[in-house]
Design a protein around this motif. Sequence first.
Motif, PDB file in Angstrom:
ATOM      1  N   ARG A  62       0.978  -1.656  -0.068  1.00  0.00           N
ATOM      2  CA  ARG A  62      -0.320   0.501   0.127  1.00  0.00           C
ATOM      3  C   ARG A  62       0.929   1.254  -0.110  1.00  0.00           C
ATOM      4  O   ARG A  62       1.788   1.301   0.947  1.00  0.00           O
ATOM      5  N   VAL A  63       0.083   2.253  -0.586  1.00  0.00           N
ATOM      6  CA  VAL A  63       1.357   3.327  -1.388  1.00  0.00           C
ATOM      7  C   VAL A  63       0.068   4.495  -0.733  1.00  0.00           C
ATOM      8  O   VAL A  63      -0.714   4.369  -1.507  1.00  0.00           O
ATOM      9  N   THR A  71      -5.174   6.492  -1.517  1.00  0.00           N
ATOM     10  CA  THR A  71      -4.171   4.762  -1.632  1.00  0.00           C
ATOM     11  C   THR A  71      -4.078   4.427  -2.832  1.00  0.00           C
ATOM     12  O   THR A  71      -5.375   3.797  -2.665  1.00  0.00           O
ATOM     13  N   VAL A  72      -2.859   3.647  -3.420  1.00  0.00           N
ATOM     14  CA  VAL A  72      -3.285   2.816  -4.061  1.00  0.00           C
ATOM     15  C   VAL A  72      -2.993   1.275  -2.914  1.00  0.00           C
ATOM     16  O   VAL A  72      -1.611   1.646  -2.347  1.00  0.00           O
ATOM     17  N   GLU A  73      -3.206   0.167  -3.672  1.00  0.00           N
ATOM     18  CA  GLU A  73      -3.074  -1.293  -3.079  1.00  0.00           C
ATOM     19  C   GLU A  73      -2.763  -1.842  -4.512  1.00  0.00           C
ATOM     20  O   GLU A  73      -3.159  -1.842  -5.811  1.00  0.00           O
ATOM     21  N   ILE A  74      -1.955  -2.732  -4.258  1.00  0.00           N
ATOM     22  CA  ILE A  74      -0.877  -3.946  -4.620  1.00  0.00           C
ATOM     23  C   ILE A  74      -1.045  -4.824  -4.234  1.00  0.00           C
ATOM     24  O   ILE A  74       0.212  -4.487  -3.186  1.00  0.00           O
ATOM     25  N   GLN A  75      -1.440  -5.567  -4.720  1.00  0.00           N
ATOM     26  CA  GLN A  75      -0.699  -7.381  -4.050  1.00  0.00           C
ATOM     27  C   GLN A  75       0.386  -7.660  -5.006  1.00  0.00           C
ATOM     28  O   GLN A  75       1.471  -7.248  -6.098  1.00  0.00           O
ATOM     29  N   GLN A  94       5.780   4.989  -6.882  1.00  0.00           N
ATOM     30  CA  GLN A  94       5.697   6.055  -7.580  1.00  0.00           C
ATOM     31  C   GLN A  94       5.048   5.659  -8.823  1.00  0.00           C
ATOM     32  O   GLN A  94       4.791   6.835  -9.101  1.00  0.00           O
ATOM     33  N   ARG A  95       6.239   4.484  -9.488  1.00  0.00           N
ATOM     34  CA  ARG A  95       5.113   4.201 -10.709  1.00  0.00           C
ATOM     35  C   ARG A  95       3.245   4.405 -10.584  1.00  0.00           C
ATOM     36  O   ARG A  95       2.748   5.102 -11.750  1.00  0.00           O
ATOM     37  N   LEU A  96       2.992   3.607  -9.939  1.00  0.00           N
ATOM     38  CA  LEU A  96       1.849   3.280  -9.441  1.00  0.00           C
ATOM     39  C   LEU A  96       1.039   4.001  -9.021  1.00  0.00           C
ATOM     40  O   LEU A  96      -0.166   4.955  -9.901  1.00  0.00           O
ATOM     41  N   GLY A 106       1.253  20.731 -15.336  1.00  0.00           N
ATOM     42  CA  GLY A 106       1.994  21.059 -16.346  1.00  0.00           C
ATOM     43  C   GLY A 106       3.610  20.907 -16.515  1.00  0.00           C
ATOM     44  O   GLY A 106       4.383  21.214 -17.738  1.00  0.00           O
ATOM     45  N   ARG A 107       3.980  20.808 -15.319  1.00  0.00           N
ATOM     46  CA  ARG A 107       5.308  21.482 -14.922  1.00  0.00           C
ATOM     47  C   ARG A 107       5.688  20.765 -14.651  1.00  0.00           C
ATOM     48  O   ARG A 107       5.343  19.335 -13.680  1.00  0.00           O
ATOM     49  N   HIS A 108       6.764  20.276 -14.725  1.00  0.00           N
ATOM     50  CA  HIS A 108       7.337  19.160 -14.232  1.00  0.00           C
ATOM     51  C   HIS A 108       8.161  19.229 -12.953  1.00  0.00           C
ATOM     52  O   HIS A 108       7.165  17.800 -12.751  1.00  0.00           O
ATOM     53  N   GLU A 109       8.443  19.357 -12.301  1.00  0.00           N
ATOM     54  CA  GLU A 109       9.217  19.982 -11.306  1.00  0.00           C
ATOM     55  C   GLU A 109       7.646  19.923 -10.461  1.00  0.00           C
ATOM     56  O   GLU A 109       8.082  19.548  -9.313  1.00  0.00           O
ATOM     57  N   GLU A 110       6.060  20.362 -10.647  1.00  0.00           N
ATOM     58  CA  GLU A 110       5.138  20.521  -9.886  1.00  0.00           C
ATOM     59  C   GLU A 110       4.426  18.903 -10.356  1.00  0.00           C
ATOM     60  O   GLU A 110       3.336  18.519  -9.371  1.00  0.00           O
ATOM     61  N   ASP A 111       4.493  18.110 -11.602  1.00  0.00           N
ATOM     62  CA  ASP A 111       3.777  16.785 -11.454  1.00  0.00           C
ATOM     63  C   ASP A 111       3.651  16.160 -10.781  1.00  0.00           C
ATOM     64  O   ASP A 111       4.563  16.258  -9.986  1.00  0.00           O
ATOM     65  N   GLY A 112       2.529  15.058 -10.658  1.00  0.00           N
ATOM     66  CA  GLY A 112       3.069  14.419  -9.402  1.00  0.00           C
ATOM     67  C   GLY A 112       2.156  13.938  -8.347  1.00  0.00           C
ATOM     68  O   GLY A 112       2.052  15.345  -7.743  1.00  0.00           O
ATOM     69  N   CYS A 113       2.480  12.809  -7.577  1.00  0.00           N
ATOM     70  CA  CYS A 113       2.255  12.538  -6.168  1.00  0.00           C
ATOM     71  C   CYS A 113       3.734  12.131  -5.602  1.00  0.00           C
ATOM     72  O   CYS A 113       4.214  12.029  -5.980  1.00  0.00           O
ATOM     73  N   TRP A 114       3.128  12.939  -4.300  1.00  0.00           N
ATOM     74  CA  TRP A 114       4.542  12.546  -3.509  1.00  0.00           C
ATOM     75  C   TRP A 114       4.298  11.306  -2.529  1.00  0.00           C
ATOM     76  O   TRP A 114       3.040  10.996  -1.113  1.00  0.00           O
ATOM     77  N   PRO A 115       4.585   9.555  -2.634  1.00  0.00           N
ATOM     78  CA  PRO A 115       4.526   9.124  -1.895  1.00  0.00           C
ATOM     79  C   PRO A 115       4.609   8.589  -0.401  1.00  0.00           C
ATOM     80  O   PRO A 115       5.761   9.849  -0.163  1.00  0.00           O
TER      81      PRO A 115
END
Length: 118
Positions: A62-63, A71-75, A94-96, A106-115
């Motif tokens: 879980r992350v 929250t993302v879960e994977i077996q 991080q990929r999930l 739209g900005r690479h520095e600000e995009d994405g989630c913080w795990p």
Amino acid sequence: MQKLASSPETGRKTPPTPAVGPADELPPEYWRSLMDDPLVATRPAPSGAALRLSQIPEHLLRVGCRRCGRTVEIQKADAVRLYGQAAIWRDVSQRLLDNTCATRTGRHEEDGCWPTFE
């Protein structure tokens, strides 16, 4: 004046060995002191995020995201099938999160989630 400065009575001693430069070999005393360091044996074990998938005992991984609260879960079996046994859990998580990220600026520095690892 130079004669006085070079005389042994002035208290100045020349170094026994020349200084070590970046291209020089390090002396054996340096390596011995590193290996004899008592803190070397007491290093903490890697955190759960730094482990390979094959080293994680839990079957459900879980992350969460500190930014959007998801929250993302994977077996573990699915993660190994998709990313391989040698994949590091931090990279997989991080990929999930990035694959399903809802916060895009739209900005690479600000995009994405913080795990955050649970």
